[in-house]
Motif scaffolding. Structure first.
Motif, mmCIF file in Angstrom:
data_model
loop_
_atom_site.group_PDB
_atom_site.id
_atom_site.type_symbol
_atom_site.label_atom_id
_atom_site.label_comp_id
_atom_site.label_asym_id
_atom_site.label_seq_id
_atom_site.Cartn_x
_atom_site.Cartn_y
_atom_site.Cartn_z
ATOM 1 N N SER A 186 -4.309 57.616 -10.043
ATOM 2 C CA SER A 186 -5.070 57.586 -11.300
ATOM 3 C C SER A 186 -5.972 56.373 -11.298
ATOM 4 O O SER A 186 -5.608 55.325 -10.752
ATOM 5 C CB SER A 186 -4.116 57.450 -12.485
ATOM 6 N N GLU A 190 -7.975 51.074 -18.465
ATOM 7 C CA GLU A 190 -7.226 51.182 -19.722
ATOM 8 C C GLU A 190 -5.803 51.694 -19.529
ATOM 9 O O GLU A 190 -5.042 51.771 -20.480
ATOM 10 C CB GLU A 190 -7.991 52.114 -20.685
ATOM 11 N N GLU A 205 -0.577 55.860 -19.175
ATOM 12 C CA GLU A 205 -1.088 56.670 -18.070
ATOM 13 C C GLU A 205 -0.222 57.928 -17.970
ATOM 14 O O GLU A 205 0.995 57.826 -17.823
ATOM 15 C CB GLU A 205 -0.986 55.829 -16.790
ATOM 16 N N SER A 206 -0.832 59.092 -18.056
ATOM 17 C CA SER A 206 -0.013 60.318 -18.019
ATOM 18 C C SER A 206 -0.358 61.245 -16.864
ATOM 19 O O SER A 206 0.488 62.015 -16.410
ATOM 20 C CB SER A 206 -0.149 61.076 -19.340
ATOM 21 N N ASN A 207 -1.565 61.161 -16.381
ATOM 22 C CA ASN A 207 -1.981 62.184 -15.394
ATOM 23 C C ASN A 207 -1.164 62.161 -14.113
ATOM 24 O O ASN A 207 -0.868 63.213 -13.549
ATOM 25 C CB ASN A 207 -3.454 62.004 -15.024
ATOM 26 N N GLY A 254 -12.776 58.936 -13.462
ATOM 27 C CA GLY A 254 -13.875 58.339 -12.706
ATOM 28 C C GLY A 254 -14.734 59.294 -11.881
ATOM 29 O O GLY A 254 -15.283 58.895 -10.864
ATOM 30 N N GLY A 301 -10.385 62.740 -15.750
ATOM 31 C CA GLY A 301 -9.387 61.847 -16.335
ATOM 32 C C GLY A 301 -8.719 62.435 -17.562
ATOM 33 O O GLY A 301 -7.544 62.167 -17.829
ATOM 34 N N ASN A 302 -9.461 63.254 -18.301
ATOM 35 C CA ASN A 302 -8.860 63.814 -19.510
ATOM 36 C C ASN A 302 -7.649 64.658 -19.131
ATOM 37 O O ASN A 302 -7.752 65.557 -18.280
ATOM 38 C CB ASN A 302 -9.885 64.662 -20.260
HETATM 39 P P1 AMP Z 1 -12.608 59.198 -17.134
HETATM 40 O O1 AMP Z 1 -12.740 60.524 -16.455
HETATM 41 O O2 AMP Z 1 -12.109 58.140 -16.243
HETATM 42 O O3 AMP Z 1 -13.859 58.838 -17.856
HETATM 43 O O4 AMP Z 1 -11.499 59.417 -18.234
HETATM 44 C C1 AMP Z 1 -11.683 60.355 -19.271
HETATM 45 C C2 AMP Z 1 -10.673 60.128 -20.368
HETATM 46 O O5 AMP Z 1 -9.379 60.387 -19.864
HETATM 47 C C3 AMP Z 1 -10.632 58.736 -20.906
HETATM 48 O O6 AMP Z 1 -10.403 58.812 -22.306
HETATM 49 C C4 AMP Z 1 -9.454 58.106 -20.233
HETATM 50 O O7 AMP Z 1 -8.885 57.066 -20.968
HETATM 51 C C5 AMP Z 1 -8.518 59.262 -20.069
HETATM 52 N N1 AMP Z 1 -7.717 59.111 -18.871
HETATM 53 C C6 AMP Z 1 -8.175 58.870 -17.615
HETATM 54 N N2 AMP Z 1 -7.185 58.791 -16.738
HETATM 55 C C7 AMP Z 1 -6.039 59.000 -17.426
HETATM 56 C C8 AMP Z 1 -4.668 59.037 -17.085
HETATM 57 N N3 AMP Z 1 -4.290 58.863 -15.831
HETATM 58 N N4 AMP Z 1 -3.766 59.261 -18.047
HETATM 59 C C9 AMP Z 1 -4.152 59.453 -19.326
HETATM 60 N N5 AMP Z 1 -5.440 59.441 -19.723
HETATM 61 C C10 AMP Z 1 -6.370 59.200 -18.805
#
Ligand code: AMP
Ligand code: MG
Length: 403
Positions: A186, A190, A205-207, A254, A301-302
């Motif tokens: 992941s 944040e 962190e949940s993913n 990301g 990430g969502n």
């Molecule tokens: P990103 O794709 O990195 O822009 O993340 C999109 C959204 O998903 C943001 O609100 C992140 O905080 C959330 N997010 C990203 N990675 C994780 C994760 N591993 N666990 C929980 N939420 C995440």
């Protein structure tokens, strides 16, 4: 250099993935280790099942003709147990054998009456049949499977009943595909592990936990890494480590268009991207490519999106890597019981609850469909497959895949 396919349709993404599956070798494992594995060869039964005609009831075996006018007295000449080595005496006219479930049927007998439909005299020498005998209480040799018959095919994902069947067919060991070791990384400044005290701007962190569970559920091995901060240098180190230790890599986060979407950036500059962005909702940002020769899926990430993209892209890829085996897509046809948002250009995967109580399967949205809303996925039975251009109106039909 050919341009990276960008914003591909779902079928185009599948075509790219299926054209370059992960080469997975095979191995032989004991049956105890077989659960949730994927067969690498067809399995032919080594025996007839049942192996011999036997009784499906505890009761009496006799000649059917002798039972046609109940109530009838028959002489009890023997007892036949399951697993007995004794050769039983043939049943003549007017005779019966006490028989146990699974015991071989003595010659001459062609009907059974369960014990509750019989009365035995005090001396245990005669039995009174209260009803006509039942031929269907004899399980015939080979009625389930005959020797040499293929009952489980290459690619079968071994569930509890198929593991039982392997044993029935006589296999102490089974040929299976080796499990892919799938690294899960992941990304995001944040992210903190559940249990940590969070600062104002941080989240749990949940993913990596959800994705690791999906990997195990699909029959492979998950190697979950602690999340990596949004830094190219850190990401490079972690990706190299994962590429060294794993057969394939899943990243989360990301991969969108943002400044800090570093997985996309590093893959663009230093990796080998095969496609980026897919016309599905939720989950349009993913990329697929190679890092240091290892296949890499850059998942969104969502949390709801990363789960959906695993189901829609990673599972078909793993299926292609195991000769079409593993988790199969189970489609149903549902009627939308309420309107859902569809899209002109995207395949829309709404999380739905399916009401099975009526003549038709009715689909209800599980609530707010935000791509961060994991709870709506927990409540869902299925995902709609609303083709691009589908109206999404109440009363229309669409396919859905069961989760
Ligand atoms: P990103 O794709 O990195 O822009 O993340 C999109 C959204 O998903 C943001 O609100 C992140 O905080 C959330 N997010 C990203 N990675 C994780 C994760 N591993 N666990 C929980 N939420 C995440
Ligand atoms: Mg991020």
């Amino acid at each position: 250099m050919p341009e990276t396919p960008y914003f591909v349709s779902y079928p185009e993404a599948l075509e790219i993935l299926e054209s370059q599956p992960l080469p997975l070798p095979t191995e032989v494992v004991s049956l105890d280790e077989g659960f949730n594995r994927i067969l690498s060869k067809d399995l032919e039964s080594k025996v007839d099942d049942p192996r011999f005609d036997n009784s499906s009831m505890d009761g009496f075996a006799f000649r059917y003709e002798d039972s046609l006018q109940p109530q009838t007295h028959l002489a009890i000449i023997q007892t036949v147990q399951a697993g007995t080595n004794q050769i039983s005496k043939p049943i003549e006219k007017g005779q019966a054998a006490r028989i146990m479930t699974g015991a071989p049927i003595p010659d001459g007998a062609d009907a059974i009456l369960p014990i509750e439909c019989c009365k035995v005299d005090e001396k245990n020498s005669t039995v009174l049949l209260l009803e006509q005998g039942k031929k269907h209480f004899i399980r015939k040799q080979g009625e389930n499977l005959s020797k040499g018959q293929v009952a489980l095919s290459k690619g079968a994902h071994l569930n509890p009943s198929s593991i039982g069947l392997c044993a029935t067919m006589g296999y102490p060991e089974i040929p299976v595909f080796q499990q892919a070791t799938i690294g899960i990384l992941s990304t995001g400044d944040e992210l903190q592990l559940p249990g940590t005290k969070l600062k104002e701007s941080e989240i749990f962190e949940s993913n990596s936990f959800g994705l690791a569970s999906l990997v195990k559920w699909s029959g492979h091995k998950a190697k979950r890494y602690d999340s990596v901060v949004d830094s190219l240098a850190e990401l490079r180190i972690k990706l190299d480590k994962a590429a060294e230790e794993c057969d394939m890599i899943l990243t989360s986060g990301g991969v969108s268009m943002g400044e800090w979407d570093l997985v996309r950036k590093i893959m663009e500059d230093e990796g080998d991207i095969k496609f980026w962005r897919v016309k599905i909702r939720p989950g349009s940002p993913p990329l697929f490519g190679y890092w240091k020769g290892k296949p890499l899926f850059g998942l969104p990430g969502n949390p709801a999106s990363s789960h959906v993209v695993f189901r829609m892209l990673v599972i078909p890829y793993l299926r292609a890597s195991t000769g079409g085996g593993g988790i199969q897509e189970r489609r149903i046809r549902v009627m939308l019981a309420e309107s859902v948002k569809s899209d002109e250009n995207f395949l829309v995967l709404r999380r739905i609850k399916v009401d099975t109580s009526g003549d038709q399967l009715l689909a209800y949205s599980t609530g707010h469909q935000g791509s961060g809303n994991l709870n709506s996925l927990v409540l869902a039975d299925a995902l709609t497959l609303l083709e691009p251009g589908h109206s999404g109106e109440k009363g229309t039909w669409c396919n859905a895949i069961l989760l």
